[in-house]
Design an enzyme around this catalytic site. Structure first.
Site, mmCIF file in Angstrom:
data_model
loop_
_atom_site.group_PDB
_atom_site.id
_atom_site.type_symbol
_atom_site.label_atom_id
_atom_site.label_comp_id
_atom_site.label_asym_id
_atom_site.label_seq_id
_atom_site.Cartn_x
_atom_site.Cartn_y
_atom_site.Cartn_z
ATOM 1 N N GLU A 245 3.107 -14.687 -1.380
ATOM 2 C CA GLU A 245 2.182 -13.740 -0.756
ATOM 3 C C GLU A 245 1.063 -13.358 -1.715
ATOM 4 O O GLU A 245 -0.084 -13.197 -1.323
ATOM 5 C CB GLU A 245 2.941 -12.478 -0.319
ATOM 6 C CG GLU A 245 2.123 -11.506 0.520
ATOM 7 C CD GLU A 245 1.320 -10.491 -0.292
ATOM 8 O OE1 GLU A 245 0.415 -9.873 0.275
ATOM 9 O OE2 GLU A 245 1.593 -10.325 -1.489
ATOM 10 N N HIS B 194 1.220 -3.963 -9.093
ATOM 11 C CA HIS B 194 0.685 -5.095 -9.874
ATOM 12 C C HIS B 194 0.553 -4.793 -11.371
ATOM 13 O O HIS B 194 -0.344 -5.321 -12.033
ATOM 14 C CB HIS B 194 -0.674 -5.547 -9.316
ATOM 15 C CG HIS B 194 -0.599 -6.093 -7.917
ATOM 16 N ND1 HIS B 194 -1.695 -6.579 -7.251
ATOM 17 C CD2 HIS B 194 0.438 -6.227 -7.066
ATOM 18 C CE1 HIS B 194 -1.332 -6.996 -6.044
ATOM 19 N NE2 HIS B 194 -0.041 -6.785 -5.901
ATOM 20 N N HIS C 218 8.213 -10.329 0.693
ATOM 21 C CA HIS C 218 7.873 -11.536 -0.084
ATOM 22 C C HIS C 218 8.623 -11.584 -1.403
ATOM 23 O O HIS C 218 8.779 -10.590 -2.100
ATOM 24 C CB HIS C 218 6.365 -11.712 -0.261
ATOM 25 C CG HIS C 218 5.668 -10.640 -1.052
ATOM 26 N ND1 HIS C 218 5.608 -10.651 -2.421
ATOM 27 C CD2 HIS C 218 4.994 -9.530 -0.663
ATOM 28 C CE1 HIS C 218 4.918 -9.598 -2.837
ATOM 29 N NE2 HIS C 218 4.542 -8.894 -1.784
HETATM 30 ZN ZN LIG Z 1 3.433 -7.146 -1.884
#
Ligand SMILES: [Zn+2]
Length: 456
Positions: free
Chosen positions: A325, A423, A279
């Site tokens: 995504e 993240h 993604h």
């Molecule tokens: Zn990912």
């Protein structure tokens, strides 16, 4: 009898010959990936020149253009964009949060970041008592009387006894995804979620939440695991502890964006499609290097290696850069909708979305017969550190292809370091090792080659 033996000997020599040829081709694929590979340079551009690529951002648009241009230079049969409307969430100015007037430590600022798709608090922020729970069941037991008007602190850690860190993640991530709406059921005013990481660190780890349609939308933040431990330890003796946080995020109207697709047409079965992808969007805090710049450049590299080595795949190979995504899955959903209409047969899809780490396995979600066929290829991968091809999950973006009967696969690298950076601001180019990234591209190309030779 003699005839039977001759026939068997013939078959044996054919299969040995085929195996030898496959070994040679796969060796060439790895040699190319490890000596002339382009993944590292492409990833450098995506991480350092473009940077974070959250859906709807100018950087996401730049990544669409960059990957389209790169694929345009590879002499493919077709490079094209698929239009898709995506959510456009922005973080705004940096968030902050404070433990207020603790008897033990006084007031102290803690590390938080807004969860993706969250509403903001407004300039006044959210203040109040804070109540710790480890599960939705515990929250339900406390009920409205205890929770109403308070901030709910979801603090169930990842279970580090799992070898596979993704299993640990799966066991905790419902707090981030649904915690805000669960807390809203009992009249809470805000939500703080322990970061989804196997590490004990100071970085808040973002990620998306989804609001239930019929409940108030509470502002929600992730807190670093170290600060979650601190907060939890204070709450043990100070049940009336007060907490404050302020966020500036908001959801803007949807924006037109794109999946980017590159294709080599199959020489014998062009209507059978093998899809390899990652993604293109990423969270806004880091550079989206492991998640999922790595998967994107590896997927493009599959096509480049095939073209460079003059491999003419029997079946059509597509590299797909999926958009959105992270906070909507709109690109993966749109791709599957178009795939259902186009009349081709999507026999297999492989996603690389577990970081650019050392290759370990391929996991496959398909019928036992098809898995058995693929498992017979294991010896071809053994020299390159892929120890297994086994039943398991696949990637989020290719999930919507399942109703089409597509065999879904995931490239599985070593999982021990992924959630250190996942993240966060730490997901940068420097965290990616060149050879590990290239070995992944080699493994994916080898698997795509075998699928295109033998079908499924
Ligand atoms: Zn990912």
């Amino acid at each position: 009898m003699r005839f039977l033996l001759t026939a068997l000997a013939f078959l044996f020599s054919v299969s040995t010959h085929a195996q030898q040829k496959d070994e040679e081709v796969i060796k060439k694929i790895y040699n190319e990936a490890l000596t002339n590979g382009k993944t590292y340079d492409w990833l450098h551009y995506m991480s350092k020149r473009i940077g974070a690529r959250l859906s709807g951002s100018p950087e996401a648009a730049a990544a669409v253009e960059f990957t389209r241009q790169v694929m345009d230079t590879l002499g493919l049969d077709r490079v094209y964009l698929q239009e898709v409307m995506v959510p456009h969430w922005i973080r705004g100015n940096k968030e902050f949060a404070t433990i207020l007037n603790s008897k033990r430590i006084g007031s102290r600022q803690v590390n938080v970041c807004a969860l993706g798709n969250s509403v903001g608090t407004g300039p006044a922020g959210v203040s109040g008592g804070i109540i710790e729970v480890k599960s939705f069941e515990e929250l339900a037991k406390l009920g409205k009387k205890a929770v109403s008007g308070k901030i709910v602190f979801f603090n169930r850690p990842l279970d580090n006894t799992h070898f596979d860190t993704f299993e640990a993640y799966s066991g905790a991530v419902n707090q981030r995804g649904s915690g805000a709406s669960e807390a809203a059921k009992y009249g809470a005013v805000g939500v703080v979620v322990r970061s989804m990481t196997t590490a004990l660190d100071d970085a808040p780890h973002t990620g998306s939440l989804r609001y239930a349609a019929d409940l108030p939308q509470l502002p929600a933040v992730a807190i670093s695991t170290k600060d979650a431990e601190l907060l939890s330890s204070l709450l043990k003796n100070e049940a009336d502890l007060q907490f404050h946080f302020q966020t500036n995020c908001k959801m803007l109207p949807d924006v037109l964006s794109y999946n980017v697709v590159g294709e080599i047409k199959g020489s014998q079965f062009p209507e059978e499609v093998i899809n390899v992808g990652g993604h293109l969007d990423s969270w806004d805090l880091g550079e989206g290097a492991h998640d999922d710049g790595a998967g994107c450049v590896q997927s493009i590299e599959v096509l480049r290696i095939m073209k460079t080595l003059g491999i003419k795949p029997k079946r059509t190979i597509r590299a797909v850069m999926f958009m959105n995504e992270e906070n909507g899955l709109r690109g993966g959903t749109k791709y599957a909708q178009l795939a259902a209409k186009e009349g081709n047969k999507h026999i297999a899809a492989i996603e690389s979305d577990r970081g650019g780490f050392t290759p370990r396995e391929f996991s496959v979600d398909t019928t036992p017969e098809k898995l058995a066929k693929m498992a017979a290829w294991k010896p071809l991968f053994k020299p390159y550190g892929i120890s297994d091809i086994l039943a398991g999950g696949s990637g989020a973006d290719i999930g919507p292809l399942k109703p089409l009967g597509t065999a879904l696969m995931e490239y599985v690298p070593d999982p021990q370091r992924y959630f250190d950076v996942h993240h966060t601001a730490e997901d940068t180019f420097e965290k990616v090792n060149k050879r590990e990234l290239e070995l992944g591209a080699g493994a994916m190309t080898a698997l795509v080659y075998l699928l295109s030779e033998y079908g499924l």
